[in-house]
Design a protein around this motif. Structure first.
Motif, PDB file in Angstrom:
ATOM      1  N   ILE A 177       0.969  -1.287   0.142  1.00  0.00           N
ATOM      2  CA  ILE A 177      -0.009   0.069  -0.019  1.00  0.00           C
ATOM      3  C   ILE A 177       0.545   1.556  -0.068  1.00  0.00           C
ATOM      4  CG2 ILE A 177      -1.305   0.995   1.458  1.00  0.00           C
ATOM      5  CD1 ILE A 177      -2.946  -1.588   2.063  1.00  0.00           C
ATOM      6  N   ALA A 178       0.651   2.450  -1.016  1.00  0.00           N
ATOM      7  CA  ALA A 178       1.876   3.212  -1.076  1.00  0.00           C
ATOM      8  C   ALA A 178       1.607   4.194   0.233  1.00  0.00           C
ATOM      9  CB  ALA A 178       0.870   4.429  -1.915  1.00  0.00           C
ATOM     10  N   GLU A 179       2.503   5.108   1.239  1.00  0.00           N
ATOM     11  CA  GLU A 179       2.607   5.232   2.181  1.00  0.00           C
ATOM     12  C   GLU A 179       1.549   6.158   2.939  1.00  0.00           C
ATOM     13  OE1 GLU A 179       6.143   7.906   4.990  1.00  0.00           O
ATOM     14  OE2 GLU A 179       6.638   7.562   2.971  1.00  0.00           O
ATOM     15  N   GLY A 180       1.256   6.568   1.985  1.00  0.00           N
ATOM     16  CA  GLY A 180      -0.198   7.670   2.548  1.00  0.00           C
ATOM     17  C   GLY A 180      -0.841   6.489   2.195  1.00  0.00           C
ATOM     18  N   LYS A 181      -1.588   6.063   2.358  1.00  0.00           N
ATOM     19  CA  LYS A 181      -2.573   5.095   2.657  1.00  0.00           C
ATOM     20  C   LYS A 181      -2.315   4.170   3.650  1.00  0.00           C
ATOM     21  CE  LYS A 181      -4.510   5.520  -2.256  1.00  0.00           C
ATOM     22  NZ  LYS A 181      -6.045   6.408  -2.201  1.00  0.00           N
ATOM     23  N   ALA A 184       6.210  -0.723   8.901  1.00  0.00           N
ATOM     24  CA  ALA A 184       6.440  -1.791   7.949  1.00  0.00           C
ATOM     25  C   ALA A 184       6.198  -0.760   6.475  1.00  0.00           C
ATOM     26  CB  ALA A 184       5.041  -2.239   8.906  1.00  0.00           C
ATOM     27  N   GLU A 185       5.414   0.043   6.606  1.00  0.00           N
ATOM     28  CA  GLU A 185       5.424   1.038   5.567  1.00  0.00           C
ATOM     29  C   GLU A 185       4.458   0.551   5.086  1.00  0.00           C
ATOM     30  OE1 GLU A 185       9.291   1.644   4.410  1.00  0.00           O
ATOM     31  OE2 GLU A 185       9.857   3.228   6.213  1.00  0.00           O
ATOM     32  N   GLY A 186       3.648   0.223   5.027  1.00  0.00           N
ATOM     33  CA  GLY A 186       2.303  -0.800   4.092  1.00  0.00           C
ATOM     34  C   GLY A 186       2.655  -1.872   3.279  1.00  0.00           C
ATOM     35  N   ARG A 187       4.343  -2.233   3.274  1.00  0.00           N
ATOM     36  CA  ARG A 187       4.683  -3.358   2.887  1.00  0.00           C
ATOM     37  C   ARG A 187       4.488  -4.694   3.648  1.00  0.00           C
ATOM     38  NH1 ARG A 187      10.912  -3.098   1.443  1.00  0.00           N
ATOM     39  NH2 ARG A 187      10.277  -4.899   0.822  1.00  0.00           N
ATOM     40  N   ALA A 188       3.842  -6.074   2.642  1.00  0.00           N
ATOM     41  CA  ALA A 188       3.165  -6.353   3.358  1.00  0.00           C
ATOM     42  C   ALA A 188       4.339  -7.728   3.653  1.00  0.00           C
ATOM     43  CB  ALA A 188       1.814  -7.698   2.268  1.00  0.00           C
ATOM     44  N   GLY A 246       6.215 -10.531   8.618  1.00  0.00           N
ATOM     45  CA  GLY A 246       7.488 -10.534   9.865  1.00  0.00           C
ATOM     46  C   GLY A 246       6.975 -10.278  11.085  1.00  0.00           C
ATOM     47  N   LEU A 247       6.330  -9.248  11.187  1.00  0.00           N
ATOM     48  CA  LEU A 247       6.117  -8.752  12.081  1.00  0.00           C
ATOM     49  C   LEU A 247       4.874  -9.545  13.173  1.00  0.00           C
ATOM     50  CD1 LEU A 247       6.029  -4.620  11.864  1.00  0.00           C
ATOM     51  CD2 LEU A 247       7.491  -6.171  12.708  1.00  0.00           C
ATOM     52  N   ILE A 248       4.050  -9.456  12.064  1.00  0.00           N
ATOM     53  CA  ILE A 248       3.211 -10.568  12.819  1.00  0.00           C
ATOM     54  C   ILE A 248       3.630 -11.957  13.372  1.00  0.00           C
ATOM     55  CG2 ILE A 248       1.194 -11.912  12.503  1.00  0.00           C
ATOM     56  CD1 ILE A 248       0.309  -9.880  10.740  1.00  0.00           C
ATOM     57  N   GLN A 249       4.371 -13.407  12.341  1.00  0.00           N
ATOM     58  CA  GLN A 249       5.573 -13.791  12.758  1.00  0.00           C
ATOM     59  C   GLN A 249       5.802 -14.132  14.417  1.00  0.00           C
ATOM     60  OE1 GLN A 249       8.124 -14.634  10.260  1.00  0.00           O
ATOM     61  NE2 GLN A 249       8.781 -17.244  11.048  1.00  0.00           N
ATOM     62  N   GLU A 250       6.931 -12.515  14.412  1.00  0.00           N
ATOM     63  CA  GLU A 250       8.228 -12.655  14.998  1.00  0.00           C
ATOM     64  C   GLU A 250       7.033 -13.210  16.519  1.00  0.00           C
ATOM     65  OE1 GLU A 250      10.625  -9.534  16.541  1.00  0.00           O
ATOM     66  OE2 GLU A 250      11.027 -10.443  14.503  1.00  0.00           O
ATOM     67  N   ARG A 251       6.082 -11.625  16.210  1.00  0.00           N
ATOM     68  CA  ARG A 251       5.063 -11.252  17.150  1.00  0.00           C
ATOM     69  C   ARG A 251       4.587 -12.435  17.667  1.00  0.00           C
ATOM     70  NH1 ARG A 251       4.593  -6.549  19.922  1.00  0.00           N
ATOM     71  NH2 ARG A 251       7.043  -6.449  19.256  1.00  0.00           N
ATOM     72  N   ALA A 293       1.355 -16.259   8.739  1.00  0.00           N
ATOM     73  CA  ALA A 293       1.200 -14.487   8.908  1.00  0.00           C
ATOM     74  C   ALA A 293       1.336 -14.118   7.078  1.00  0.00           C
ATOM     75  CB  ALA A 293       2.818 -14.913   9.691  1.00  0.00           C
ATOM     76  N   GLU A 294       1.538 -14.492   6.095  1.00  0.00           N
ATOM     77  CA  GLU A 294       1.798 -14.116   4.914  1.00  0.00           C
ATOM     78  C   GLU A 294       0.367 -13.892   4.687  1.00  0.00           C
ATOM     79  OE1 GLU A 294       4.362 -16.275   2.228  1.00  0.00           O
ATOM     80  OE2 GLU A 294       6.187 -14.617   2.669  1.00  0.00           O
ATOM     81  N   LEU A 295      -0.508 -15.365   4.668  1.00  0.00           N
ATOM     82  CA  LEU A 295      -2.266 -15.812   4.175  1.00  0.00           C
ATOM     83  C   LEU A 295      -3.146 -14.308   5.237  1.00  0.00           C
ATOM     84  CD1 LEU A 295      -4.162 -17.370   3.007  1.00  0.00           C
ATOM     85  CD2 LEU A 295      -4.505 -18.844   5.014  1.00  0.00           C
ATOM     86  N   GLU A 296      -2.862 -14.040   6.710  1.00  0.00           N
ATOM     87  CA  GLU A 296      -2.967 -12.990   6.977  1.00  0.00           C
ATOM     88  C   GLU A 296      -3.194 -11.662   6.654  1.00  0.00           C
ATOM     89  OE1 GLU A 296      -3.622 -12.603  12.184  1.00  0.00           O
ATOM     90  OE2 GLU A 296      -3.302 -13.632  11.404  1.00  0.00           O
ATOM     91  N   VAL A 297      -2.067 -11.269   6.049  1.00  0.00           N
ATOM     92  CA  VAL A 297      -1.389 -10.182   5.804  1.00  0.00           C
ATOM     93  C   VAL A 297      -2.653 -10.125   4.239  1.00  0.00           C
ATOM     94  CG1 VAL A 297       0.176  -8.844   4.746  1.00  0.00           C
ATOM     95  CG2 VAL A 297       0.216 -10.434   7.001  1.00  0.00           C
ATOM     96  N   ARG A 298      -2.487 -11.075   3.572  1.00  0.00           N
ATOM     97  CA  ARG A 298      -3.284 -10.873   2.497  1.00  0.00           C
ATOM     98  C   ARG A 298      -4.429 -10.790   2.424  1.00  0.00           C
ATOM     99  NH1 ARG A 298      -1.836 -15.578   0.055  1.00  0.00           N
ATOM    100  NH2 ARG A 298       0.464 -15.429   0.232  1.00  0.00           N
ATOM    101  N   ARG A 299      -5.292 -11.357   2.826  1.00  0.00           N
ATOM    102  CA  ARG A 299      -6.850 -11.173   3.634  1.00  0.00           C
ATOM    103  C   ARG A 299      -7.085  -9.950   4.364  1.00  0.00           C
ATOM    104  NH1 ARG A 299      -7.755 -17.617   6.013  1.00  0.00           N
ATOM    105  NH2 ARG A 299      -7.963 -18.469   3.695  1.00  0.00           N
ATOM    106  N   TRP A 300      -6.191  -9.107   4.885  1.00  0.00           N
ATOM    107  CA  TRP A 300      -6.439  -8.070   5.321  1.00  0.00           C
ATOM    108  C   TRP A 300      -6.186  -6.977   4.604  1.00  0.00           C
ATOM    109  CZ3 TRP A 300      -4.156  -3.400   6.431  1.00  0.00           C
ATOM    110  CH2 TRP A 300      -4.256  -2.676   7.462  1.00  0.00           C
ATOM    111  N   PHE A 301      -5.323  -7.417   3.651  1.00  0.00           N
ATOM    112  CA  PHE A 301      -5.185  -6.224   2.494  1.00  0.00           C
ATOM    113  C   PHE A 301      -5.931  -6.464   1.301  1.00  0.00           C
ATOM    114  CE2 PHE A 301      -0.648  -5.556   4.354  1.00  0.00           C
ATOM    115  CZ  PHE A 301      -0.643  -4.699   3.633  1.00  0.00           C
TER     116      PHE A 301
END
Length: 69
Positions: A5-9, A32-36, A41-46, A54-62
Motif C-alpha cells: 500500500i502506498a505510504e500515504g494510504k 512496515a510502511e504498508g509492505r506486506a 514478518g512482524l506478525i510472525q515474530e510477535r 502470517a502471509e495468508l493473514e496479511v494477504r486477507r487483511w490487505f
C-alpha cells in the motif's frame, strides 16, 4: 506478495491494523510502511505464527482493506 500500500494510504490504515494486531506497536506498524512482507514478518515474530500463516493473514487483511482509488 505484491499487495503493498502506498505510504500515504498506509498511514490512514494504521489504526485498522492496530485493531487487527494489537500487540504490534505504532512504531512497528509505521516502519512496515504498508509492505506486506514486513507486516507478515512482524506478525510472525510477535504472534509465533509460521511464515505461511502470517502471509495468508496479511494477504486477507490487505484484500479486505484495499483502498479504493
Amino acid at each position: 506478495m505484491n499487495n503493498d500500500i502506498a505510504e500515504g494510504k498506509w498511514k490512514q490504515l494504521i489504526g485498522k491494523a492496530k485493531a487487527a494486531w494489537g500487540e504490534l506497536t505504532d512504531d512497528e506498524l509505521a516502519k512496515a510502511e504498508g509492505r506486506a512482507d514486513r507486516l507478515a514478518g512482524l506478525i510472525q515474530e510477535r504472534y509465533g505464527k509460521t511464515r505461511d500463516e502470517a502471509e495468508l493473514e496479511v494477504r486477507r487483511w490487505f484484500d479486505a482493506h484495499r483502498p479504493l482509488d
